[in-house]
Write an enzyme that holds these catalytic residues in place. Sequence first.
Site, PDB file in Angstrom:
ATOM      1  N   SER A 195      -1.030  -2.504   5.864  1.00  0.00           N
ATOM      2  CA  SER A 195      -2.042  -2.481   4.750  1.00  0.00           C
ATOM      3  C   SER A 195      -2.426  -3.978   4.516  1.00  0.00           C
ATOM      4  O   SER A 195      -1.802  -4.756   4.618  1.00  0.00           O
ATOM      5  CB  SER A 195      -1.502  -1.863   3.466  1.00  0.00           C
ATOM      6  OG  SER A 195      -2.413  -1.758   2.580  1.00  0.00           O
ATOM      7  N   TYR A 208       5.512  -1.133  -2.772  1.00  0.00           N
ATOM      8  CA  TYR A 208       4.633  -0.679  -1.530  1.00  0.00           C
ATOM      9  C   TYR A 208       4.326  -1.715  -0.886  1.00  0.00           C
ATOM     10  O   TYR A 208       4.462  -1.799   0.465  1.00  0.00           O
ATOM     11  CB  TYR A 208       3.772   0.199  -2.282  1.00  0.00           C
ATOM     12  CG  TYR A 208       2.576   0.510  -1.103  1.00  0.00           C
ATOM     13  CD1 TYR A 208       2.932   1.565  -0.369  1.00  0.00           C
ATOM     14  CD2 TYR A 208       1.466  -0.097  -0.881  1.00  0.00           C
ATOM     15  CE1 TYR A 208       2.062   2.325   0.625  1.00  0.00           C
ATOM     16  CE2 TYR A 208       0.515   0.349  -0.019  1.00  0.00           C
ATOM     17  CZ  TYR A 208       0.765   1.421   0.756  1.00  0.00           C
ATOM     18  OH  TYR A 208       0.208   1.849   1.759  1.00  0.00           O
TER      19      TYR A 208
END
Length: 304
Positions: A195, A208
């Site tokens: 990501s 995360y």
Amino acid sequence: MPDKPMPGKSISHQSLPDRPTAEDFKNAETLPYPAKQSEMDIQPQSDLHGYRAADKLRGKVALITGADSGIGRAVALAYALEGASVAILYNENDGDAQRTQEMVQERGGECLIIKADVRQKAACLDAVRQTVEKYGGLNILVNNAAYQATQDSILDISEEQLRRTLETNLFGYVFMIQAALPHLQRGDAIINTGSIVGETGNPMLVDYTASKGGIHALTKSLALQFGKLDNGVRVNAVLPGPVWTPNIPGTMPLEEVQKFGHEVALGRPGQPDELAPAYVYLACQDSSFTTGSLLHVTGGKLSS
């Protein structure tokens, strides 16, 4: 009169689907976790409308985690269109997984669905076993399963949340790679979903973002390790920017959902079918000299 499009040429802009802008999400609603793609008020574009396949994965077998919806569903469809036999692993949403299977089959492909939790090493081993028994081998592993939850402060991250995030996003990737590696050969591929926030950080997604940064480092380290082995398996990662998937209305605050994608150069979030071609590239022989790469598909959300 203009020439007719020739086979292999890119599709005209007129034939491409409209892409919702950040403004279009102003009335979007959140959903309870785990959100179902079938219940989203603005449906993600994951059916690969207009995708032009070229048999890039003919005869290959792919196992994709987190493939009941979103990016995983789009990758499964793209791989099937390119000729691969597909197995999809998911954890909770039976209806979405069955719909992915139907969509693959509607396009003439084969799709095995496996319900499993990647946090359990035994489940990862069993998923690979089922895939190999069904299709006779394995050539492509896509690690895409993910969990996220937002918190305003690190003090609010519970031990339960921290363990679930890291065990799904990082342990699960390692377990799947350990299970798949004995079946992979030279020319085969492992593709991890990282990501852009693993590079930029995000104040609401501390655990995360840490897990995604770990995936990036894992990708580079295994590329170096496997490149020196006889099997020569390639390991790369796709780094999405903001992409409209069930994870967004299912985990993000309403104020973020209703302006989703506003911060990127293109002024909109990505759609799952815009990510799928990157996974095709990294799986096929077009990328035979590509390993250890972090392929950004972010719409202009930059890491620096």
